[in-house]
Design a protein around this motif. Structure first.
Motif, PDB file in Angstrom:
ATOM      1  N   ALA A  81       0.688  -1.526  -0.097  1.00  0.00           N
ATOM      2  CA  ALA A  81       0.455   0.284  -0.487  1.00  0.00           C
ATOM      3  C   ALA A  81       1.040   1.572  -0.001  1.00  0.00           C
ATOM      4  CB  ALA A  81      -1.017   0.019   1.319  1.00  0.00           C
ATOM      5  N   ARG A  82       1.746   1.084   1.315  1.00  0.00           N
ATOM      6  CA  ARG A  82       2.837   2.305   1.037  1.00  0.00           C
ATOM      7  C   ARG A  82       3.503   2.946  -0.302  1.00  0.00           C
ATOM      8  NH1 ARG A  82       2.721   1.789   6.450  1.00  0.00           N
ATOM      9  NH2 ARG A  82       4.445  -0.080   6.064  1.00  0.00           N
TER      10      ARG A  82
ATOM     11  N   GLY B  70       1.858   2.539  -3.109  1.00  0.00           N
ATOM     12  CA  GLY B  70       1.544   3.489  -4.286  1.00  0.00           C
ATOM     13  C   GLY B  70       0.235   2.777  -4.560  1.00  0.00           C
ATOM     14  N   ILE B  71      -0.066   1.275  -4.164  1.00  0.00           N
ATOM     15  CA  ILE B  71      -1.664   0.543  -4.348  1.00  0.00           C
ATOM     16  C   ILE B  71      -2.246   0.692  -3.366  1.00  0.00           C
ATOM     17  CG2 ILE B  71      -1.440  -1.644  -5.450  1.00  0.00           C
ATOM     18  CD1 ILE B  71       0.723  -2.654  -6.349  1.00  0.00           C
ATOM     19  N   ALA B  72      -3.519   1.219  -3.969  1.00  0.00           N
ATOM     20  CA  ALA B  72      -4.865   0.831  -3.141  1.00  0.00           C
ATOM     21  C   ALA B  72      -5.766  -0.307  -3.830  1.00  0.00           C
ATOM     22  CB  ALA B  72      -5.772   2.271  -3.232  1.00  0.00           C
TER      23      ALA B  72
ATOM     24  N   GLU C 210      -5.710   9.878  -1.111  1.00  0.00           N
ATOM     25  CA  GLU C 210      -4.076  10.270  -1.277  1.00  0.00           C
ATOM     26  C   GLU C 210      -4.020  10.243  -2.561  1.00  0.00           C
ATOM     27  OE1 GLU C 210      -1.958  11.774   0.767  1.00  0.00           O
ATOM     28  OE2 GLU C 210      -3.118  11.807   2.318  1.00  0.00           O
TER      29      GLU C 210
ATOM     30  N   ILE D 106      -8.821   6.974  -2.777  1.00  0.00           N
ATOM     31  CA  ILE D 106      -7.945   7.756  -3.772  1.00  0.00           C
ATOM     32  C   ILE D 106      -8.099   8.941  -3.218  1.00  0.00           C
ATOM     33  CG2 ILE D 106      -8.899   6.466  -6.337  1.00  0.00           C
ATOM     34  CD1 ILE D 106     -11.150   8.822  -5.800  1.00  0.00           C
TER      35      ILE D 106
ATOM     36  N   ARG E  75      -2.408   7.790  -5.507  1.00  0.00           N
ATOM     37  CA  ARG E  75      -1.901   6.418  -5.894  1.00  0.00           C
ATOM     38  C   ARG E  75      -1.406   6.141  -7.281  1.00  0.00           C
ATOM     39  NH1 ARG E  75      -1.594   4.790  -0.521  1.00  0.00           N
ATOM     40  NH2 ARG E  75      -3.353   4.632   0.705  1.00  0.00           N
ATOM     41  N   GLN E  76      -0.566   5.645  -7.362  1.00  0.00           N
ATOM     42  CA  GLN E  76      -0.541   4.824  -8.954  1.00  0.00           C
ATOM     43  C   GLN E  76      -0.920   4.154  -9.233  1.00  0.00           C
ATOM     44  OE1 GLN E  76       4.382   3.854  -7.922  1.00  0.00           O
ATOM     45  NE2 GLN E  76       4.406   4.504 -10.388  1.00  0.00           N
TER      46      GLN E  76
ATOM     47  N   ILE F 290      -4.589   1.195  -8.861  1.00  0.00           N
ATOM     48  CA  ILE F 290      -5.537   1.369  -7.414  1.00  0.00           C
ATOM     49  C   ILE F 290      -6.548   0.067  -8.367  1.00  0.00           C
ATOM     50  CG2 ILE F 290      -8.535   2.170  -7.025  1.00  0.00           C
ATOM     51  CD1 ILE F 290      -5.862   3.690  -6.413  1.00  0.00           C
TER      52      ILE F 290
ATOM     53  N   THR G 299      -3.682   8.129 -12.190  1.00  0.00           N
ATOM     54  CA  THR G 299      -3.565   6.834 -12.441  1.00  0.00           C
ATOM     55  C   THR G 299      -4.310   6.287 -12.696  1.00  0.00           C
ATOM     56  OG1 THR G 299      -4.665   7.818 -10.032  1.00  0.00           O
ATOM     57  CG2 THR G 299      -5.369   6.424 -10.339  1.00  0.00           C
TER      58      THR G 299
END
Length: 255
Positions: free
Chosen positions: A92-93, A95-97, A166, A164, A168-169, A171, A200
């Motif tokens: 997650a850190r 950049g993936i949600a 924050e 989203i 994110r690269q 999702i 994104t």
């Protein structure tokens, strides 16, 4: 092996490495072997749709990418970095949600509190929040209400907003329109189109083929835990025989 992508998609892939790449990924859940050597490339930018019949392994693929279930073999690279062995928090850190089909909201907390928890260090950027209110007006309208009191569509909007809040690269979104009314689906499609216009990248599992065609730039089709087709969404949308062979139906049935 997946069918060859269109010439334009192959040429684009040669120029730009995918943001997310799975190579030979296997996943076991207890005694069950769910993913059988998944090869998947998600290009940077735009929206890739993951299609397939129920039980094909789509949700397992998303959960494996996110580290919620561990790959038993194979490689997962994100932005050029291997992530298969990382804990979910580190993924997650990076950049993936992830927006699960179950939405994953906290019903007893207010809409505001749900978003605060999803924001880094509990601080929400004011400009980003205004942008979210524009995407999902219900978020602002029910700001101080417990999330559990929202309708199904409103909960789905909140779930996506959490992902989203924050930048994110990437999702990962699992069936966001399932069970929703047509008006809510239209709002969801508009929101994803606006999200696509940012930097994104989106990997979307979707059973509503009309939504898939409206949003998808690229498509991959799963069957029995494998990717059996990958290419441009426009190519699949125009080829009725390919739709019938891969999915057992024609997209024209959903017009």
């Amino acid at each position: 092996m997946p069918e060859a992508a269109s010439g334009s998609a192959a040429a684009a892939g040669a120029i730009c490495a995918p943001l997310l790449a799975l190579a030979g990924v296997h996943t076991h859940i207890g005694p069950y072997h769910i993913l059988h050597g998944v090869d998947l490339a998600v290009p940077r930018g735009g929206l890739t749709v993951l299609l397939g019949r129920n039980g094909a392994g789509k949700t397992t693929a998303l959960r494996t990418i996110m580290g919620l279930w561990r790959a038993s073999a194979g490689r997962i690279d994100f932005d050029g970095r291997p992530i298969a062995a990382l804990p979910t928090s580190d993924i997650a850190r990076a950049g993936i949600a992830y927006v699960p089909e179950t939405m994953g909201i906290f019903s007893d907390l207010t809409v505001r509190e749900n978003l605060v928890l999803a924001a880094r260090q509990g601080a929400m950027d004011a400009d980003r929040l205004r942008w979210l209110f524009g995407l999902f007006p219900a978020i602002e309208r029910f700001w101080q209400l417990p999330a559990g009191t929202l309708s199904g569509g409103q909960k789905q909007m909140l779930s996506i907003a959490r992902a989203i809040i924050e930048p994110r690269q990437l999702i990962l979104v699992d069936e966001p329109t399932k069970g929703l009314a047509p008006a809510i689906i239209a709002n969801m499609v508009a929101a994803f189109r606006e999200l696509k216009a940012t930097d994104t990248t989106i990997l979307l599992v979707e059973q509503n083929f009309l939504v898939a065609r409206a949003l998808g730039d690229n498509v991959a089709v799963m069957e029995d835990g494998r990717i059996v087709h990958a290419g441009a969404m426009a190519e699949l949308a125009e080829d009725r025989s390919l739709q019938q062979r891969l999915l057992g139906l024609s997209l024209d049935m959903h017009q």
